[in-house]
Enzyme design. Structure first.
Site, PDB file in Angstrom:
ATOM      1  CG  HIS A 166       5.002   5.439  -1.602  1.00  0.00           C
ATOM      2  ND1 HIS A 166       4.406   6.177  -2.305  1.00  0.00           N
ATOM      3  CD2 HIS A 166       4.939   4.005  -1.721  1.00  0.00           C
ATOM      4  CE1 HIS A 166       3.600   5.146  -3.159  1.00  0.00           C
ATOM      5  NE2 HIS A 166       3.971   3.910  -2.471  1.00  0.00           N
ATOM      6  CG  ASP A 187       2.937   9.353  -2.283  1.00  0.00           C
ATOM      7  OD1 ASP A 187       4.025   8.882  -2.214  1.00  0.00           O
ATOM      8  OD2 ASP A 187       2.106   8.575  -2.804  1.00  0.00           O
TER       9      ASP A 187
END
Ligand code: UDP
Length: 465
Positions: free
Chosen positions: A24, A120
């Site tokens: 990520h 995210d």
């Protein structure tokens, strides 16, 4: 060309809020650099403290040192009692800790004079309310495939209609059918922490101002167009395929060190002769499967560079390679194999001309990096979204995937004979595979180049900031 600024000529100030895990963090860092260097934005990157692995801290330090224009916004997590989730994966636990700390982002962001947020997917349902409170448009960077984004968007509807409660094949409108066996393991259990987070995030997607995806049209044409046309879910926000997000190249003189000597070793090998083997940053492969892989690579007769991870978080990674891979393996392959537990700069490896095949777990960043490098992939999915990604790899012609190969939680291992057979075939006379992978590499370069589809989409996104 810088593409934005408001009516008063102010540059947009985009605050990026990544979640835990290198898979990520890496694309968030790349987006930060792309927005700041190529699209005229001021950019701040929220840095969650403490970091969950040594690889994360090093990555962040290197990024801020190499790109001082990217501002660092430290965010200290509130204390979190992990005993609520005994035996939980450290990354899921970190995610839960971040989700619970999200309300504390308000005061941090209020003082940052941001014009837009990008968070995210894993944090979406908790960051969107913070953005609303501050009257800031809140976008998502989806760090996995467009196929996975479509699954995330459609899964809550699927569950609502699925009275029996057992998850089977999921036929995503306008995209394609994801077979039951490819659905991430956790999603078969409605009470799993990951499932609860996934469904909550999926339901809140329609409240985002826009969604950036680290993919490009030539790699996932069906999913990208269905998402953009609103076929997957009604009232869906604008989707921007902006990938492959390219590595944030450090200025010369600031290159990472290579104590394992893998670049020198690659330099000494003939063109397209090396099989590069890596299963990403965060998930260990079982000892039994590692030994089959070792025997398969040995039996293939090809040269290989293998990055071995044996535990989930790198700072605990102390097991000995010799013990892990089987008696005498390292000695027998010494002349044609380099095995390391070190962190390698994967982009450099994939762009090295001696690499001819990537045996990959198909973490999405690895897939996009293989596509950007035009390197064929042999998919060895282990966990989570990796079978969905392996399906993308096979569909796009970037590589090969035997969908009968077991993954985590299933009986049996993939045998040395199967692995060596597939490696030999892909490294041997599969000219069509090499040509298709190379053409995807060219399509990726075109997409992110000036005027390419991903470049234009990123400029469109900046205009919303
Ligand atoms: N990576 C790397 N060196 C390593 C291991 C991983 O550069 O030794 C990078 C890789 O290039 C990718 C990321 O870490 O950008 C891993 O992300 P991916 O989505 O492929 O897999 P995950 O680690 O999330 O399972």
């Amino acid at each position: 060309m810088p593409s934005s600024g408001d009516a008063a000529g102010r540059r947009p100030h985009v605050v990026l809020i990544p979640s835990a895990g290198m898979g990520h963090l890496v694309p968030f860092g790349r987006l930060a650099v792309a927005l700041s260097s190529g699209h005229g934005c001021d950019v701040s990157l929220v840095t969650v403290l403490p970091t969950v692995s040594a690889a994360e801290s090093k990555h962040l330090e290197a990024l801020f040192a190499a790109f001082p224009s990217v501002r660092r916004l430290d965010f200290q997590l509130a204390p979190f009692d992990e005993s609520e989730f005994p035996g939980g994966d450290p990354f899921f636990l970190r995610l839960e800790a971040m989700r619970r700390s999200a309300p504390l982002l308000g005061p941090l962001l209020a003082g940052a004079s941001a014009s837009a947020l990008v968070t995210d997917i894993a944090l979406t349902s908790v960051v969107l309310p913070v953005g609303n409170e501050l009257r800031l448009p809140c976008h998502i960077l989806f760090t996995a495939s467009a196929a996975m984004l479509s699954l995330c968007a459609y899964f809550p509807t699927y569950l609502d209609a699925n009275v029996g409660g057992v998850v089977g094949d999921v036929d995503i409108p306008g995209v394609y059918r994801i077979p039951k066996a490819s659905i991430p393991q956790a999603l078969h259990n409605p009470n799993h922490l990951f499932t609860r987070q996934f469904v909550a995030n999926g339901r809140s997607l329609t409240n985002a101002a826009g969604i950036l995806v680290n993919t490009f049209e030539a790699l996932e044409p069906d999913a990208v167009s269905a998402l953009r046309q609103g076929t997957v879910a009604a009232c869906f926000p604008p989707v921007f395929a902006v990938g492959p997000l390219l590595p944030a190249r450090s200025p010369a003189g600031n290159q990472p060190k290579d104590p394992a000597g893998y670049m020198d070793w690659l330099d000494a090998q003939p063109a397209r002769s090396v099989v590069y083997v890596s299963f990403g940053s965060r998930k260990a492969v079982s000892g039994e499967q590692l030994r089959e892989l070792a025997a398969g690579l040995e039996a293939s007769g090809h040269r290989f560079l293998w990055v071995v991870k044996s535990t989930v978080v790198d700072r605990e990674d102390a097991a000995e390679l010799g013990e892990l891979l089987g008696e005498g393996f390292l000695e027998r392959v010494e002349k044609r194999g380099l095995v390391t537990k070190a962190w390698v700069e994967q982009e450099d490896v994939l762009n090295h001309e001696s690499v001819g095949l990537f045996v990959s777990h198909c973490g999405w960043n690895s897939v996009t990096e293989a596509a950007a490098g035009g390197v064929p992939v042999l998919a060895l999915a282990r966990f989570g979204d990796q079978r969905v990604n392996a399906g993308v790899v096979a569909r796009a012609g970037l590589g090969v995937w035997a969908d009968s190969w077991s993954w985590e939680g299933e009986e049996g291992v993939i045998s040395a004979a199967e692995i060596s057979g597939k490696v030999k075939a892909a490294m041997g006379d599969d000219e069509a595979l090499r040509r298709k992978a190379a053409s995807l590499g060219e399509a990726a370069a075109k997409a992110v180049g000036d005027g390419g589809s991903s470049h234009r989409r990123l400029a469109e996104f900046v205009r919303l900031c």
